[in-house]
Structure formats: structure tokens, C-alpha cells
Write a protein that holds these residues in place. Structure first.
Motif, PDB file in Angstrom:
ATOM      1  N   PHE A 114       0.810  -1.208   0.000  1.00  0.00           N
ATOM      2  CA  PHE A 114       0.000   0.000   0.000  1.00  0.00           C
ATOM      3  C   PHE A 114       0.850   1.268   0.000  1.00  0.00           C
ATOM      4  O   PHE A 114       0.354   2.359   0.252  1.00  0.00           O
ATOM      5  CB  PHE A 114      -0.947  -0.001   1.199  1.00  0.00           C
ATOM      6  CG  PHE A 114      -2.027  -1.043   1.101  1.00  0.00           C
ATOM      7  CD1 PHE A 114      -3.178  -0.808   0.361  1.00  0.00           C
ATOM      8  CD2 PHE A 114      -1.898  -2.265   1.731  1.00  0.00           C
ATOM      9  CE1 PHE A 114      -4.172  -1.762   0.248  1.00  0.00           C
ATOM     10  CE2 PHE A 114      -2.884  -3.229   1.628  1.00  0.00           C
ATOM     11  CZ  PHE A 114      -4.022  -2.978   0.887  1.00  0.00           C
ATOM     12  N   PHE A 116       3.519   2.190   1.944  1.00  0.00           N
ATOM     13  CA  PHE A 116       4.127   2.727   3.159  1.00  0.00           C
ATOM     14  C   PHE A 116       5.548   2.187   3.289  1.00  0.00           C
ATOM     15  O   PHE A 116       5.780   0.988   3.273  1.00  0.00           O
ATOM     16  CB  PHE A 116       3.305   2.355   4.392  1.00  0.00           C
ATOM     17  CG  PHE A 116       1.924   2.946   4.360  1.00  0.00           C
ATOM     18  CD1 PHE A 116       1.742   4.312   4.324  1.00  0.00           C
ATOM     19  CD2 PHE A 116       0.803   2.136   4.361  1.00  0.00           C
ATOM     20  CE1 PHE A 116       0.473   4.865   4.291  1.00  0.00           C
ATOM     21  CE2 PHE A 116      -0.468   2.677   4.336  1.00  0.00           C
ATOM     22  CZ  PHE A 116      -0.641   4.049   4.299  1.00  0.00           C
ATOM     23  N   PHE A 172      -2.895  -1.992   6.851  1.00  0.00           N
ATOM     24  CA  PHE A 172      -2.239  -1.352   5.704  1.00  0.00           C
ATOM     25  C   PHE A 172      -0.733  -1.241   5.903  1.00  0.00           C
ATOM     26  O   PHE A 172       0.008  -1.031   4.950  1.00  0.00           O
ATOM     27  CB  PHE A 172      -2.804   0.056   5.478  1.00  0.00           C
ATOM     28  CG  PHE A 172      -4.240   0.084   5.073  1.00  0.00           C
ATOM     29  CD1 PHE A 172      -4.611  -0.053   3.743  1.00  0.00           C
ATOM     30  CD2 PHE A 172      -5.235   0.240   6.018  1.00  0.00           C
ATOM     31  CE1 PHE A 172      -5.939  -0.031   3.361  1.00  0.00           C
ATOM     32  CE2 PHE A 172      -6.576   0.272   5.653  1.00  0.00           C
ATOM     33  CZ  PHE A 172      -6.925   0.138   4.325  1.00  0.00           C
ATOM     34  N   ARG A 176      -1.072   1.424  10.647  1.00  0.00           N
ATOM     35  CA  ARG A 176      -2.186   1.962   9.855  1.00  0.00           C
ATOM     36  C   ARG A 176      -3.176   0.833   9.614  1.00  0.00           C
ATOM     37  O   ARG A 176      -2.873  -0.124   8.906  1.00  0.00           O
ATOM     38  CB  ARG A 176      -1.678   2.530   8.528  1.00  0.00           C
ATOM     39  CG  ARG A 176      -0.766   3.733   8.675  1.00  0.00           C
ATOM     40  CD  ARG A 176      -0.172   4.112   7.322  1.00  0.00           C
ATOM     41  NE  ARG A 176       0.526   5.385   7.345  1.00  0.00           N
ATOM     42  CZ  ARG A 176       1.814   5.532   7.635  1.00  0.00           C
ATOM     43  NH1 ARG A 176       2.538   4.458   7.954  1.00  0.00           N
ATOM     44  NH2 ARG A 176       2.379   6.725   7.635  1.00  0.00           N
ATOM     45  N   TYR A 177      -4.351   0.952  10.205  1.00  0.00           N
ATOM     46  CA  TYR A 177      -5.328  -0.126  10.104  1.00  0.00           C
ATOM     47  C   TYR A 177      -6.737   0.449  10.244  1.00  0.00           C
ATOM     48  O   TYR A 177      -6.936   1.588  10.686  1.00  0.00           O
ATOM     49  CB  TYR A 177      -5.090  -1.188  11.188  1.00  0.00           C
ATOM     50  CG  TYR A 177      -5.183  -0.665  12.597  1.00  0.00           C
ATOM     51  CD1 TYR A 177      -6.399  -0.611  13.274  1.00  0.00           C
ATOM     52  CD2 TYR A 177      -4.050  -0.223  13.270  1.00  0.00           C
ATOM     53  CE1 TYR A 177      -6.486  -0.120  14.569  1.00  0.00           C
ATOM     54  CE2 TYR A 177      -4.121   0.279  14.563  1.00  0.00           C
ATOM     55  CZ  TYR A 177      -5.343   0.314  15.208  1.00  0.00           C
ATOM     56  OH  TYR A 177      -5.424   0.809  16.487  1.00  0.00           O
ATOM     57  N   LEU A 195      -3.807   6.929   9.491  1.00  0.00           N
ATOM     58  CA  LEU A 195      -4.443   6.810   8.179  1.00  0.00           C
ATOM     59  C   LEU A 195      -5.249   8.049   7.799  1.00  0.00           C
ATOM     60  O   LEU A 195      -5.660   8.190   6.660  1.00  0.00           O
ATOM     61  CB  LEU A 195      -5.376   5.596   8.146  1.00  0.00           C
ATOM     62  CG  LEU A 195      -4.786   4.276   7.642  1.00  0.00           C
ATOM     63  CD1 LEU A 195      -5.809   3.170   7.754  1.00  0.00           C
ATOM     64  CD2 LEU A 195      -4.272   4.388   6.219  1.00  0.00           C
ATOM     65  N   TYR A 196      -5.541   8.922   8.755  1.00  0.00           N
ATOM     66  CA  TYR A 196      -6.299  10.125   8.423  1.00  0.00           C
ATOM     67  C   TYR A 196      -5.513  11.361   8.846  1.00  0.00           C
ATOM     68  O   TYR A 196      -4.561  11.279   9.620  1.00  0.00           O
ATOM     69  CB  TYR A 196      -7.691  10.095   9.068  1.00  0.00           C
ATOM     70  CG  TYR A 196      -7.730  10.318  10.556  1.00  0.00           C
ATOM     71  CD1 TYR A 196      -7.958  11.585  11.078  1.00  0.00           C
ATOM     72  CD2 TYR A 196      -7.548   9.264  11.442  1.00  0.00           C
ATOM     73  CE1 TYR A 196      -7.996  11.792  12.445  1.00  0.00           C
ATOM     74  CE2 TYR A 196      -7.591   9.461  12.811  1.00  0.00           C
ATOM     75  CZ  TYR A 196      -7.811  10.728  13.305  1.00  0.00           C
ATOM     76  OH  TYR A 196      -7.843  10.925  14.656  1.00  0.00           O
ATOM     77  N   PHE A 225      -9.992  -4.224   2.129  1.00  0.00           N
ATOM     78  CA  PHE A 225      -9.750  -3.129   1.193  1.00  0.00           C
ATOM     79  C   PHE A 225      -8.942  -3.629   0.004  1.00  0.00           C
ATOM     80  O   PHE A 225      -7.947  -4.326   0.170  1.00  0.00           O
ATOM     81  CB  PHE A 225      -8.995  -1.985   1.880  1.00  0.00           C
ATOM     82  CG  PHE A 225      -9.894  -1.049   2.637  1.00  0.00           C
ATOM     83  CD1 PHE A 225     -10.176   0.220   2.156  1.00  0.00           C
ATOM     84  CD2 PHE A 225     -10.470  -1.446   3.830  1.00  0.00           C
ATOM     85  CE1 PHE A 225     -11.018   1.075   2.841  1.00  0.00           C
ATOM     86  CE2 PHE A 225     -11.315  -0.602   4.532  1.00  0.00           C
ATOM     87  CZ  PHE A 225     -11.584   0.664   4.038  1.00  0.00           C
ATOM     88  N   SER A 227      -7.791  -1.359  -2.155  1.00  0.00           N
ATOM     89  CA  SER A 227      -6.858  -0.248  -2.323  1.00  0.00           C
ATOM     90  C   SER A 227      -6.964   0.617  -1.084  1.00  0.00           C
ATOM     91  O   SER A 227      -7.733   0.326  -0.163  1.00  0.00           O
ATOM     92  CB  SER A 227      -7.198   0.561  -3.578  1.00  0.00           C
ATOM     93  OG  SER A 227      -8.429   1.240  -3.411  1.00  0.00           O
ATOM     94  N   LEU A 228      -6.209   1.704  -1.041  1.00  0.00           N
ATOM     95  CA  LEU A 228      -6.298   2.599   0.110  1.00  0.00           C
ATOM     96  C   LEU A 228      -7.669   3.240   0.226  1.00  0.00           C
ATOM     97  O   LEU A 228      -8.077   3.664   1.308  1.00  0.00           O
ATOM     98  CB  LEU A 228      -5.232   3.699   0.005  1.00  0.00           C
ATOM     99  CG  LEU A 228      -3.847   3.354   0.530  1.00  0.00           C
ATOM    100  CD1 LEU A 228      -2.844   4.453   0.190  1.00  0.00           C
ATOM    101  CD2 LEU A 228      -3.881   3.119   2.036  1.00  0.00           C
ATOM    102  N   LYS A 229      -8.387   3.338  -0.874  1.00  0.00           N
ATOM    103  CA  LYS A 229      -9.669   4.040  -0.883  1.00  0.00           C
ATOM    104  C   LYS A 229     -10.888   3.117  -0.879  1.00  0.00           C
ATOM    105  O   LYS A 229     -11.901   3.424  -0.264  1.00  0.00           O
ATOM    106  CB  LYS A 229      -9.744   4.956  -2.124  1.00  0.00           C
ATOM    107  CG  LYS A 229      -8.700   6.064  -2.155  1.00  0.00           C
ATOM    108  CD  LYS A 229      -8.910   7.065  -1.030  1.00  0.00           C
ATOM    109  CE  LYS A 229      -7.936   8.224  -1.138  1.00  0.00           C
ATOM    110  NZ  LYS A 229      -8.109   9.190  -0.018  1.00  0.00           N
ATOM    111  N   GLY A 254     -11.611   5.671   1.523  1.00  0.00           N
ATOM    112  CA  GLY A 254     -10.780   5.230   2.633  1.00  0.00           C
ATOM    113  C   GLY A 254     -11.492   5.077   3.954  1.00  0.00           C
ATOM    114  O   GLY A 254     -10.851   5.040   5.004  1.00  0.00           O
TER     115      GLY A 254
END
Length: 292
Positions: A114, A116, A172, A176-177, A195-196, A225, A227-229, A254
Motif C-alpha cells: 500500500f 508505506f 495497511f 495503519r489499520y 491513516l487520516y 480493502f 486499495s487505500l480508498k 478510505g
């Protein structure tokens, strides 16, 4: 249908490459296949001389035919992690929950890139039910090993995660989850702070999801997910396996906003995944499976 060779209840499963897969369940059961499921090998029970045969392994994450982690779910010290590096001949204990109020729900590692920098195949998250208003969270980062993440998500009254299929969280990378929850507080997801962008919501941002909720047996049971979104959550009420209303929602930003499925799966669903090769979403529950 494939013969597992065991009468244990199986909850956790992880496919490495379509040929190698691991599954886990009740009575200390761990199984492995190296031929796409044609044959299943029964693994050694972790801690066989102690209480290993009484543990309920609801989660498994694998890297190849030799290396895997299994998660035992249960009250207090019945919640643990074990790891094998010799194809499940032997196991070593990685983590034991020492809080009598604790209960492990999900262990997830990164399986896709993803973007990172610190993320990798040894980056993961381990999340348990809330203790004193906060989900008990451990993180695994490359080069750091497991450590208690004191910035874990806060919980509302009556809120919990579900250990139904080891997929109530999606990792992710690098802490990041996204965590799916339910209970009396309603269906929701928590987006970890990394993540935000941060808007005063604290270490995690809690977002309600238009799905069945409001009872101890309902909410979000599985998160995935592509993708990230783009992601999908599934769930419902496990005491109403044939009730299709409120069993799936989708996000394209996301997790900031969610839209209920216009045509829902045909009942409560406990797991969902995206198949890149088939270009399909696949979800499964106690009364069957659905494709989208």
C-alpha cells in the motif's frame, strides 16, 4: 467440498498462494495444505503438555509452508499467539494476554503493497476487546517486534470487535489499520490516526456504518480493502443468519463515508475478501456465500 480430516470447528484461514494454506480452530487444532486443499495435514498442538488442546485458535496468518502465526481467543490467559518456523512441527509462544478482562479478536499482517515505506510482510496488528474504554492493541513493526500500542482506539459503551473470522481489522502497514466493531453502540469502523489527516478525533476516528447494529450480536464482522480508498465491510446479526438487511456496506474514500449495499448478501456474513485474479468480492456466512 474438501475433507479437512478433523471434527474441530474451524474459524481462521489464510491462503498463501493458492497451493499453501493454513486453517485453525477449536481444541488446539491447526491444519495445513500444500496442494490446494486436496490433502490437509494436522499440525502439532501448541503447548501440548499444558493446556494447548483446550485453546480456540480463531486466527491464523501464514507466509509460506514453514512459517505461520496462530491466535488463540479466550478470556484472560486463554488469549495467546504462537509461531512456527518449521512447518508446524513445533511452536513458540509470542504473546500471552495477562489482563483477566482481555479477549483477543484479530491478528492481521500486510499482504499487499500500500506504499508505506516501513510496511512489509512482518508488519501487523493484534487487537483485543476494550479494557477500560480502549481496544487493547499490539503492533508488529519491521525490526521492532511486538509492542503495546498505547494509542489504540477508544471504545464506546457496549462496543466490541468480533472474533468470528479473524478479519474484523484490515492492516495497511506501520500501525495503519481499520477496525470494524459492533455491539450495543451500533455498527462502526475505527480508522487509526496514521491513516487520516487528524481532525481532533484522537488516536482513532470512529465512523458509524449503515449496517445492522445495536445489539451484542450485531455489527461489522469483517473488513477488506482492495486499495487505500475502496473497501467493503460485511456483518449483520449472527443470531439471525438468514436476515439480509444491513449486511454489507462500501467505501470509496478510505472509510470516511459508507454506503449500504443496494442488494445485500443473502444473510449474515462473517468474512469478505477481494479476488484480484477473478475481479470479484467474495463474502461468506453460516448460510452460504455471495459474489459481487
Amino acid at each position: 467440498m474438501q475433507e479437512s480430516g478433523t471434527n474441530a470447528g474451524l474459524r481462521g484461514i489464510d491462503s498463501v498462494d493458492g497451493k499453501v494454506a493454513w486453517t485453525s480452530g477449536t481444541s488446539g487444532t491447526v491444519l495445513k495444505t500444500t496442494d490446494g486443499g486436496a490433502h490437509w495435514q494436522k499440525c502439532a498442538v501448541p503447548d501440548p503438555d499444558k493446556d494447548g488442546a483446550a485453546l480456540d485458535f480463531r486466527g491464523v496468518q501464514a507466509w509460506d509452508a514453514q512459517t505461520a502465526i496462530v491466535m488463540a481467543s479466550g478470556p484472560g490467559e486463554k488469549s495467546r499467539l504462537y509461531k512456527t518456523t518449521d512447518g508446524c512441527k513445533t511452536w513458540s509462544e509470542s504473546i500471552r494476554n495477562d489482563d483477566p478482562k482481555g479477549f483477543l479478536d484479530v491478528v492481521q499482517f500486510v499482504h499487499s503493497d500500500f506504499g508505506f515505506a516501513i510496511a512489509g510482510p512482518n508488519t501487523g496488528v493484534l487487537i483485543g476487546d476494550p479494557v477500560e474504554g480502549q481496544f487493547k492493541t499490539n503492533a508488529m513493526m519491521l525490526g521492532y517486534g511486538w509492542f503495546l500500542d498505547t494509542a489504540g482506539c477508544k471504545s464506546e459503551a457496549g462496543e466490541a470487535a468480533f472474533a468470528a473470522s479473524n478479519s474484523s481489522a484490515f492492516e495497511f502497514g506501520n500501525r495503519r489499520y481499520i477496525l470494524g466493531t459492533g455491539g450495543r453502540s451500533g455498527a462502526a469502523i475505527h480508522i487509526s490516526g496514521l491513516l487520516y489527516s487528524g481532525d481532533g478525533a484522537g488516536p482513532c476516528k470512529r465512523i458509524p456504518v449503515p449496517m445492522a447494529g445495536g445489539t451484542d450480536s450485531s455489527g461489522v464482522f469483517s473488513v477488506f480493502f482492495k486499495s487505500l480508498k475502496v473497501g467493503i465491510v460485511v456483518g449483520g446479526d449472527y443470531t439471525k443468519p438468514n436476515e439480509s438487511k444491513g449486511t454489507a456496506s462500501k467505501t470509496t474514500d478510505g472509510g470516511q463515508h459508507w454506503t449500504a449495499s443496494t442488494k445485500s448478501p443473502h444473510g449474515y456474513r462473517s468474512a469478505v475478501q477481494w479476488s484480484e485474479s477473478l475481479k470479484l468480492w467474495i463474502t461468506v456466512g453460516t448460510n452460504g456465500s455471495d459474489l459481487s
